[in-house]
Design a protein around this motif. Structure first.
Motif, short mmCIF file in Angstrom:
data_model
loop_
_atom_site.label_atom_id
_atom_site.label_comp_id
_atom_site.label_asym_id
_atom_site.label_seq_id
_atom_site.Cartn_x
_atom_site.Cartn_y
_atom_site.Cartn_z
N ALA A 19 -5.43 1.17 -4.71
CA ALA A 19 -4.21 0.72 -4.04
C ALA A 19 -4.54 -0.24 -2.90
CB ALA A 19 -3.42 1.92 -3.52
N GLU A 20 -5.61 0.03 -2.17
CA GLU A 20 -6.05 -0.85 -1.08
C GLU A 20 -6.37 -2.25 -1.62
OE1 GLU A 20 -6.42 -0.82 2.13
OE2 GLU A 20 -6.55 1.24 2.85
N ALA A 27 -3.09 -3.94 -2.84
CA ALA A 27 -2.23 -4.27 -1.70
C ALA A 27 -2.78 -5.44 -0.91
CB ALA A 27 -2.07 -3.04 -0.80
N LEU A 59 0.83 -1.21 0.00
CA LEU A 59 0.00 0.00 0.00
C LEU A 59 0.86 1.25 0.00
CD1 LEU A 59 -2.84 1.23 0.19
CD2 LEU A 59 -2.63 1.09 2.69
N TRP A 60 1.91 1.25 0.81
CA TRP A 60 2.81 2.41 0.85
C TRP A 60 3.47 2.63 -0.50
CZ3 TRP A 60 8.04 3.08 0.05
CH2 TRP A 60 8.59 4.29 0.48
N THR A 64 0.75 3.90 -3.21
CA THR A 64 0.31 5.30 -3.01
C THR A 64 1.44 6.28 -3.27
OG1 THR A 64 0.71 5.05 -0.62
CG2 THR A 64 -1.56 4.72 -1.42
N HIS A 65 2.67 5.92 -2.90
CA HIS A 65 3.80 6.80 -3.19
C HIS A 65 4.12 6.84 -4.68
CE1 HIS A 65 4.49 7.20 1.08
NE2 HIS A 65 5.53 7.99 0.86
N HIS A 102 -4.29 6.09 -6.69
CA HIS A 102 -5.32 6.47 -5.74
C HIS A 102 -5.44 5.40 -4.65
CE1 HIS A 102 -9.42 7.30 -4.20
NE2 HIS A 102 -9.17 8.57 -4.58
N TYR A 103 -5.78 5.83 -3.45
CA TYR A 103 -5.71 4.91 -2.32
C TYR A 103 -6.73 3.78 -2.41
CZ TYR A 103 -9.84 6.93 -0.01
OH TYR A 103 -11.10 7.32 0.29
N LEU A 104 -7.90 4.00 -3.08
CA LEU A 104 -8.90 2.93 -3.13
C LEU A 104 -8.44 1.74 -3.98
CD1 LEU A 104 -12.31 4.86 -3.27
CD2 LEU A 104 -11.35 3.50 -1.39
#
Length: 428
Positions: free
Chosen positions: A311-312, A315, A298-299, A302-303, A307-309
């Motif tokens: 990525a979640e 991950a 996840l880190w 996102t880096h 987008h975090y969704l």
């Protein structure tokens, strides 16, 4: 199986004719002394697993002949996984023995040394079965005492121990092997304090056990620590110990190594997780370790600007893959043959990702219907999905498939029975 006769072996239970004192290497006075000490009955099957032990076979049989006299009817069963000429040496050496010698050669060494011992126990015909290595580090001179001690104490299992008074591990080569042996002993006794009560040397490969105490089909040996397997799964009622001095190897090289050490650790995990509750605990611990690759992925995603969704979701697959590998290797290793690896992978991934879909509706239900606060509702949802995921993994991924015929008759699936490789059996 094939068979052949050689050297006119006698039937087990008929006293072996070792001759007068001094003949066939029997020392003066030995036969009389043993006859006074040994109670009846005295029949024994000596099971010797061998792997490339051609240099030790003749000396082993010679010392067994010297140690076992007419009051202790004896047969020797070699279960051989060798790739050298050990079977031929056994066949030739057996011709000079005053007792029956059976050779079982396995083309596929299922279960390693432990599997060989189980095969030998199945072939045994005596009240007592003595298991010993073929390299003479276990002294054959102790065979009569193991049986006699078991009869005197009315014991089910008699362990030759290096760690009881009078015993010694002198034959262990080097400080490294001594340290590994001691650490293994402490670890096993710590994991199984009740099952190993009264056994100071659970790593011993030299012991006598009553054949009636062994349920061979219940055993799942992996590697060379068969005493641990027998003690944990068969639960012998009465245990007795006899001290012995671990000898130097007579010929050849030790088969112990890193690979055997890893098999031993996997065997420990398999024994410790035999109950559903223990498996659930280990399943949960493995699941916790999955947070590490999940958060790391996840880190990284996102880096990298994702987008975090999404990525979640991506991950989460890293954690799923990590958990699947550990569960395959540690928890359900003995059940992997029931389904193809691709089938197991797809089913596990589906269950693990369904957890995300189910958790949010559960939290909403607990908050709205049960009026729980968000935090306890989340904890309860996590616990519920964890239990469901464990049950689903056992039932849908690793339990053997039942055929239509199995469902009608209630019979166990053939895939669930233990398998051994092809064997050839000879009586020499």
């Amino acid at each position: 199986m094939t068979g052949y006769e050689g050297g006119a072996p006698r039937e087990l239970g008929v006293p072996g004719e070792l001759g007068a004192p001094g003949e066939l290497g029997v020392p003066e006075g030995l036969a009389d002394g043993l006859a006074e000490d040994l109670p009846e009955p005295g029949a024994v099957t000596v099971v010797v697993p061998t792997f490339n032990e051609a240099g030790n076979v003749r000396e082993l049989l010679r010392q067994v002949t010297m140690s076992v006299e007419s009051r202790l009817p004896c047969e020797v069963v070699f279960v051989d996984d060798s790739t050298d000429d050990t079977p031929a040496v056994i066949t030739e050496a057996a011709r000079d023995c005053p007792f029956p010698v059976t050779l079982i050669h396995r083309d596929k060494p299922a279960g390693g040394l432990g599997g060989a011992v189980v095969e030998g126990i199945r072939a045994a015909t005596s009240d007592w079965v003595v298991v010993m290595d073929g390299d003479l580090q276990h002294p054959p001179s102790l065979l009569p005492e193991l049986v006699a001690a078991g009869e005197r104490a009315s014991a089910t299992l008699v362990v030759a121990s290096r760690y009881t008074k009078g015993g010694s591990r002198a034959g262990l080569a080097g400080g490294y092997r001594v340290a590994v042996s001691r650490a293994s002993t402490w670890l096993t006794k710590g994991l199984f304090p009740r099952r190993l009560r009264g056994i100071s040397d659970p790593m011993s490969g030299f012991f006598a056990i009553r054949r009636t105490a062994v349920t061979a089909d219940a055993l799942q040996p992996l590697g060379y620590k068969i005493l641990l397997e027998l003690a944990v799964r068969c639960r012998p009622r009465t245990v007795h110990e006899v001290p012995f001095v671990f000898q130097d190897r007579f010929a050849g090289e030790s088969k112990s190594g890193v690979a055997e050490g890893l098999r031993f650790l996997r065997h420990l995990v398999g024994l410790r997780t035999a109950s559903p509750l223990a498996r659930m605990l280990v399943f949960g611990l493995i699941g916790l370790t999955g947070f590490v690759p999940n958060l790391a992925a996840l880190w990284g995603l996102t880096h990298a600007g994702l987008h975090y969704l999404p990525a979640e979701i991506i991950a989460n697959q890293a954690g799923v893959a990590w958990n699947f590998l550990l569960i395959e290797m540690l928890l359900f290793r003995d059940r992997r043959q029931h389904r193809h690896w691709a089938d197991r992978t797809a089913r596990f991934a589906l269950l693990a990702n369904a957890d995300l879909v189910l958790r949010i509706p559960l939290i909403a239900l607990f908050v709205s219907a049960w009026h729980l606060a968000v935090l306890p509702a989340t904890a309860l949802a996590l616990l519920t999905t964890f239990v469901l995921r464990f049950a689903g993994t056992e039932a849908l991924v690793y339990l053997p498939r039942r055929t239509r015929k199995d469902r009608k008759t209630g019979a166990p699936n053939a895939d669930s029975t233990s398998r051994t490789g092809p064997t050839s059996r000879s009586t020499a």
